[in-house]
Scaffold this motif. Structure first.
Motif: not given
Length: 296
Positions: A15, A40-42, A56-58, A77, A116, A125
């Motif tokens: 993270e 997962d994100s970011g 680019s997550g996911p 991210g 998403r 996840d």
């Protein structure tokens, strides 16, 4: 960042705060053969010897590991990484009828992106969360569990991509014949069939079979047959109390000395040495699990 203390796989969760974080494979490439990055994100950039790929997550990236492999996750991210060796990969592929096709699919660099709102991203996840839990708190059966999770991961990945455009190797000429060969090997490797025997069973010449194997997977048929036998031997040595002599008989070797010779030529160690090391690693993992906290 959490990381696994087990030598056969390395996994963790990242993270990022206000700074970019980097996961590099340079120190682990010598003992691991495969990687998976799940963002997962970011935003992130996955780098391999073939170049860079922006994520680019996911999103998820899978492929063979090399010393240039790394993941750069941008500020804010979050994601997961997993490095593992061929024994876990082989266990994940398994012996099901879909195994040869799954192996062909997995033996390349793959990428998938998700919406998403896509439930698949949520399932991935959760899956990576379970893998990380096995990594941060190793216990009895952790490697078996990780192999099972990787198999599920591959199947979900396989279902998510467009078969017509993603695994380019699946369009190569001869894919049907090479899958027939792999299915025959699964059925008859314990009988110690020769490559010529497999070619005859397929109704093709040995030269044709040799060309198919080298062109499709980069190895001659005899090598693929030996690898399948030795993989089975490794599993039996690691997970059963059967003697090396008994395993040699089960796998169709003419003598224990022939089995020892082939095993050492393929792995660099004798069956006895491999079992001793496997038992020692299992014991170390159990002792670490009893007092393990967060891995730095």
């Amino acid at each position: 960042m959490f990381d696994s203390p087990l030598s056969r796989f390395r996994a963790g969760h990242i993270e990022c705060g206000l700074q970019e974080r980097v996961v590099a494979a340079r120190s682990t490439a010598a003992q691991h053969d495969w990687f998976v990055f799940y963002l997962d994100s970011g935003q992130a950039v996955a780098e391999t010897q073939d170049g860079e790929f922006e994520m680019s997550g996911p999103a998820m990236r899978w492929g063979p590991l090399d010393e240039h492999t790394r993941l750069r996750i941008g500020a804010g991210g979050a994601g997961y990484y997993l490095f593992f060796g061929t024994p876990i990969f082989e266990d994940a592929i398994g012996l099901a009828a879909e195994g040869p096709d799954l192996r062909m699919f997995a033996a390349q660099h793959l990428v998938a992106t998700f919406e998403r709102s896509d439930s698949l991203g949520q399932r991935l996840d959760a899956l990576f969360g379970r893998i990380t839990a096995e990594a941060t708190t190793p216990q009895f059966g952790s490697e078996i569990a990780v192999s099972a999770y990787i198999r599920l991961l591959l199947v979900l990945f396989w279902r998510s991509v467009d078969r017509d455009v993603t695994p380019q190797s699946a369009r190569r000429q001869g894919i049907g014949d090479i899958n027939r060969f792999r299915n025959l090997v699964e059925a008859h490797f314990r009988a110690r069939w020769s490559a010529q025997h497999y070619a005859e069973a397929m109704g093709i010449t040995y030269d044709r079979l040799h060309d198919l194997c080298v062109r499709t997977v980069g190895k001659p048929p005899a090598r693929l047959i030996r690898e399948r036998s030795i993989h089975e031997a490794r599993v039996l040595l690691q997970r059963t109390a059967l003697s090396a002599e008994r395993i040699a008989v089960m796998l169709g070797f003419s003598s224990s000395s022939q089995f020892n010779h082939v095993f050492k030529s393929m792995t660099g160690e004798t069956p006895g040495a491999f079992r001793k090391q496997a038992l020692a690693q299992a014991g170390n993992a159990e002792s670490r699990a009893s007092g393990f906290a967060d891995w730095p």
